[in-house]
Design a protein around this motif. Structure first.
Motif, mmCIF file in Angstrom:
data_model
loop_
_atom_site.group_PDB
_atom_site.id
_atom_site.type_symbol
_atom_site.label_atom_id
_atom_site.label_comp_id
_atom_site.label_asym_id
_atom_site.label_seq_id
_atom_site.Cartn_x
_atom_site.Cartn_y
_atom_site.Cartn_z
ATOM 1 N N ALA A 180 12.307 -15.184 0.686
ATOM 2 C CA ALA A 180 13.389 -16.156 0.812
ATOM 3 C C ALA A 180 14.160 -15.955 2.114
ATOM 4 O O ALA A 180 14.717 -16.907 2.670
ATOM 5 C CB ALA A 180 14.334 -16.044 -0.385
ATOM 6 N N ALA A 181 14.185 -14.717 2.609
ATOM 7 C CA ALA A 181 14.861 -14.428 3.882
ATOM 8 C C ALA A 181 13.965 -14.703 5.082
ATOM 9 O O ALA A 181 14.420 -14.552 6.221
ATOM 10 C CB ALA A 181 15.318 -12.971 3.899
ATOM 11 N N GLY A 182 12.701 -15.078 4.839
ATOM 12 C CA GLY A 182 11.833 -15.492 5.932
ATOM 13 C C GLY A 182 10.586 -14.671 6.158
ATOM 14 O O GLY A 182 9.751 -15.033 6.993
ATOM 15 N N ALA A 183 10.417 -13.555 5.439
ATOM 16 C CA ALA A 183 9.275 -12.678 5.692
ATOM 17 C C ALA A 183 8.010 -13.176 4.999
ATOM 18 O O ALA A 183 8.060 -13.728 3.897
ATOM 19 C CB ALA A 183 9.581 -11.266 5.210
ATOM 20 N N ASP A 184 6.875 -12.987 5.653
ATOM 21 C CA ASP A 184 5.581 -13.143 4.995
ATOM 22 C C ASP A 184 5.297 -11.860 4.228
ATOM 23 O O ASP A 184 5.736 -10.772 4.622
ATOM 24 C CB ASP A 184 4.482 -13.407 6.026
ATOM 25 N N ILE A 185 4.544 -11.986 3.125
ATOM 26 C CA ILE A 185 4.423 -10.875 2.188
ATOM 27 C C ILE A 185 2.965 -10.475 1.965
ATOM 28 O O ILE A 185 2.102 -11.340 1.734
ATOM 29 C CB ILE A 185 5.047 -11.232 0.823
ATOM 30 N N ILE A 186 2.717 -9.182 2.024
ATOM 31 C CA ILE A 186 1.490 -8.586 1.505
ATOM 32 C C ILE A 186 1.889 -7.888 0.216
ATOM 33 O O ILE A 186 2.610 -6.890 0.237
ATOM 34 C CB ILE A 186 0.871 -7.587 2.498
ATOM 35 N N GLY A 187 1.443 -8.443 -0.906
ATOM 36 C CA GLY A 187 1.792 -7.895 -2.210
ATOM 37 C C GLY A 187 0.671 -7.021 -2.736
ATOM 38 O O GLY A 187 -0.503 -7.392 -2.654
ATOM 39 N N VAL A 188 1.031 -5.867 -3.286
ATOM 40 C CA VAL A 188 0.043 -4.891 -3.733
ATOM 41 C C VAL A 188 0.437 -4.369 -5.107
ATOM 42 O O VAL A 188 1.615 -4.122 -5.371
ATOM 43 C CB VAL A 188 -0.057 -3.697 -2.763
ATOM 44 N N SER A 189 -0.555 -4.216 -5.968
ATOM 45 C CA SER A 189 -0.312 -3.638 -7.281
ATOM 46 C C SER A 189 -1.625 -3.135 -7.839
ATOM 47 O O SER A 189 -2.703 -3.593 -7.429
ATOM 48 C CB SER A 189 0.288 -4.684 -8.231
ATOM 49 N N LEU A 219 5.306 9.291 -5.357
ATOM 50 C CA LEU A 219 5.712 10.034 -4.161
ATOM 51 C C LEU A 219 4.623 10.090 -3.099
ATOM 52 O O LEU A 219 4.826 9.651 -1.962
ATOM 53 C CB LEU A 219 6.125 11.453 -4.558
ATOM 54 N N THR A 220 3.452 10.600 -3.463
ATOM 55 C CA THR A 220 2.415 10.823 -2.453
ATOM 56 C C THR A 220 1.909 9.522 -1.854
ATOM 57 O O THR A 220 1.691 9.432 -0.637
ATOM 58 C CB THR A 220 1.243 11.621 -3.049
ATOM 59 N N SER A 221 1.716 8.496 -2.674
ATOM 60 C CA SER A 221 1.206 7.223 -2.139
ATOM 61 C C SER A 221 2.179 6.641 -1.118
ATOM 62 O O SER A 221 1.767 6.094 -0.095
ATOM 63 C CB SER A 221 0.945 6.225 -3.262
ATOM 64 N N GLY A 222 3.473 6.767 -1.381
ATOM 65 C CA GLY A 222 4.468 6.266 -0.436
ATOM 66 C C GLY A 222 4.464 7.035 0.874
ATOM 67 O O GLY A 222 4.661 6.452 1.944
ATOM 68 N N HIS A 241 -3.364 -7.879 -2.962
ATOM 69 C CA HIS A 241 -4.331 -6.783 -2.949
ATOM 70 C C HIS A 241 -4.159 -5.932 -4.200
ATOM 71 O O HIS A 241 -3.032 -5.720 -4.669
ATOM 72 C CB HIS A 241 -4.139 -5.912 -1.711
ATOM 73 N N ARG A 242 -5.275 -5.424 -4.705
ATOM 74 C CA ARG A 242 -5.258 -4.525 -5.855
ATOM 75 C C ARG A 242 -5.593 -3.118 -5.384
ATOM 76 O O ARG A 242 -6.666 -2.881 -4.833
ATOM 77 C CB ARG A 242 -6.264 -4.984 -6.912
ATOM 78 N N VAL A 243 -4.679 -2.187 -5.604
ATOM 79 C CA VAL A 243 -4.867 -0.796 -5.187
ATOM 80 C C VAL A 243 -4.365 0.110 -6.311
ATOM 81 O O VAL A 243 -3.262 -0.088 -6.828
ATOM 82 C CB VAL A 243 -4.100 -0.482 -3.881
ATOM 83 N N ASP A 244 -5.158 1.098 -6.671
ATOM 84 C CA ASP A 244 -4.753 2.101 -7.654
ATOM 85 C C ASP A 244 -3.992 3.202 -6.907
ATOM 86 O O ASP A 244 -4.585 3.991 -6.169
ATOM 87 C CB ASP A 244 -5.984 2.678 -8.353
ATOM 88 N N PHE A 245 -2.685 3.266 -7.099
ATOM 89 C CA PHE A 245 -1.861 4.211 -6.336
ATOM 90 C C PHE A 245 -2.009 5.653 -6.821
ATOM 91 O O PHE A 245 -1.484 6.570 -6.182
ATOM 92 C CB PHE A 245 -0.398 3.766 -6.360
ATOM 93 N N ALA A 246 -2.730 5.851 -7.903
ATOM 94 C CA ALA A 246 -3.066 7.205 -8.343
ATOM 95 C C ALA A 246 -4.324 7.717 -7.663
ATOM 96 O O ALA A 246 -4.666 8.889 -7.798
ATOM 97 C CB ALA A 246 -3.247 7.244 -9.863
ATOM 98 N N ASP A 247 -5.013 6.850 -6.928
ATOM 99 C CA ASP A 247 -6.259 7.191 -6.239
ATOM 100 C C ASP A 247 -5.955 7.325 -4.745
ATOM 101 O O ASP A 247 -5.816 6.331 -4.033
ATOM 102 C CB ASP A 247 -7.304 6.102 -6.494
ATOM 103 N N ARG A 248 -5.869 8.544 -4.265
ATOM 104 C CA ARG A 248 -5.464 8.792 -2.888
ATOM 105 C C ARG A 248 -6.408 8.155 -1.883
ATOM 106 O O ARG A 248 -5.979 7.643 -0.837
ATOM 107 C CB ARG A 248 -5.364 10.298 -2.644
ATOM 108 N N ALA A 249 -7.699 8.153 -2.198
ATOM 109 C CA ALA A 249 -8.671 7.570 -1.274
ATOM 110 C C ALA A 249 -8.462 6.067 -1.152
ATOM 111 O O ALA A 249 -8.568 5.505 -0.054
ATOM 112 C CB ALA A 249 -10.090 7.877 -1.739
ATOM 113 N N GLN A 250 -8.170 5.384 -2.271
ATOM 114 C CA GLN A 250 -7.908 3.935 -2.223
ATOM 115 C C GLN A 250 -6.666 3.634 -1.388
ATOM 116 O O GLN A 250 -6.649 2.692 -0.596
ATOM 117 C CB GLN A 250 -7.716 3.379 -3.635
ATOM 118 N N VAL A 251 -5.616 4.409 -1.589
ATOM 119 C CA VAL A 251 -4.375 4.179 -0.847
ATOM 120 C C VAL A 251 -4.594 4.367 0.650
ATOM 121 O O VAL A 251 -4.165 3.550 1.471
ATOM 122 C CB VAL A 251 -3.263 5.122 -1.351
ATOM 123 N N THR A 252 -5.310 5.423 0.997
ATOM 124 C CA THR A 252 -5.561 5.707 2.410
ATOM 125 C C THR A 252 -6.404 4.610 3.055
ATOM 126 O O THR A 252 -6.114 4.152 4.167
ATOM 127 C CB THR A 252 -6.267 7.068 2.562
#
Length: 253
Positions: A30-39, A118-121, A63-74
């Protein structure tokens, strides 16, 4: 000029499918940004958050990413970092919670909660932050918690992770603020989301919580959106290393 205008900027929001992440993605759009949404469970082709962002006239990529999977996040972060269009705003909101007394808390639960919260962030911030540092500008936001300040009950992994988030915000800010990249956290109070379902429906706990909140109500996910826009905008260019409570006054009691 409007210092809150995010037109032309690209924001990555993790945990964007519902709750606080949905609200922050919606507010940034709403403030003007384009979004990449991940879950972890987002349908990349069709989702409510995609519809909402596009209704604001902004672009959306899911995008679909499992944040418990370090390799996927990277791998995901590496792909984003290699895109022609750089990420201007990173919102590390993906999270999970496991409830069990500390004496019985399974180690696997503890490890999973730290990995997701924590780690994924840190991984996303590290990889995307390199390009922000090269550009000399960027905004990184973390979803912290009241348990970044307090210990909680029956959530040792979550309390450890959110305390770690607060420390990480300060550590990254100390290194990067002088190079144009601000790093901040938002600490939601008791917000009516899936993560707090058990508390909302426990009459004794819910009553005790409400009695301590000066605002007299549970927060809504939409209450977090304005804070995200502020911290992502030029209006907050001198705000860094901060954890902003959005808690109806809970911490002031």
């Amino acid at each position: 000029m409007n210092p809150f205008d995010l037109t032309g900027r690209l924001a990555v929001v993790t945990g964007a499918k519902r709750g606080i992440g949905f609200a922050m993605a919606q507010a940034l759009a709403a403030a003007g940004a384009d979004i990449i949404g991940v879950s972890a469970s987002l349908d990349p082709e069709s989702s409510a958050i995609a519809d909402r962002v596009r209704e604001s006239g902004r672009d959306f990529s899911g995008h679909r990413v499992d944040f418990a999977d370090r390799a996927q996040v990277t791998a995901f972060a590496d792909r984003l970092a290699a895109n022609d269009r750089p990420v201007d705003i990173l919102v590390n909101n993906a999270g999970t919670i496991r409830r069990s007394p500390a004496s019985e808390h399974p180690l696997g639960w503890f490890d999973q909660v730290l990995e997701v919260n924590l780690t994924s962030g840190f991984l996303l911030s590290q990889i995307l932050g390199r390009r922000m540092l090269e550009a000399g500008r960027g905004r990184i936001l973390f979803t912290a918690s009241l348990l970044s300040f307090q210990g909680g009950i029956n959530v040792p992994g979550y309390a450890a992770a959110k305390s770690g988030v607060a420390g990480l915000v300060r550590a990254l800010s100390n290194e990067w603020a002088g190079r144009g990249v601000t790093v901040n956290g938002i600490a939601p109070g008791y917000i009516a989301t899936d993560n707090t379902h058990a508390l909302q429906h426990d009459p004794d706990r819910s009553r005790a919580i409400l009695e301590r909140i000066p605002a007299g109500r549970w927060g809504l996910a939409d209450d977090i959106g304005g804070a995200a826009v502020f911290l992502a905008s030029d209006a907050a260019s001198y705000v860094t290393g901060a954890i902003l409570p959005v808690d109806g006054g809970w911490l002031g009691r």
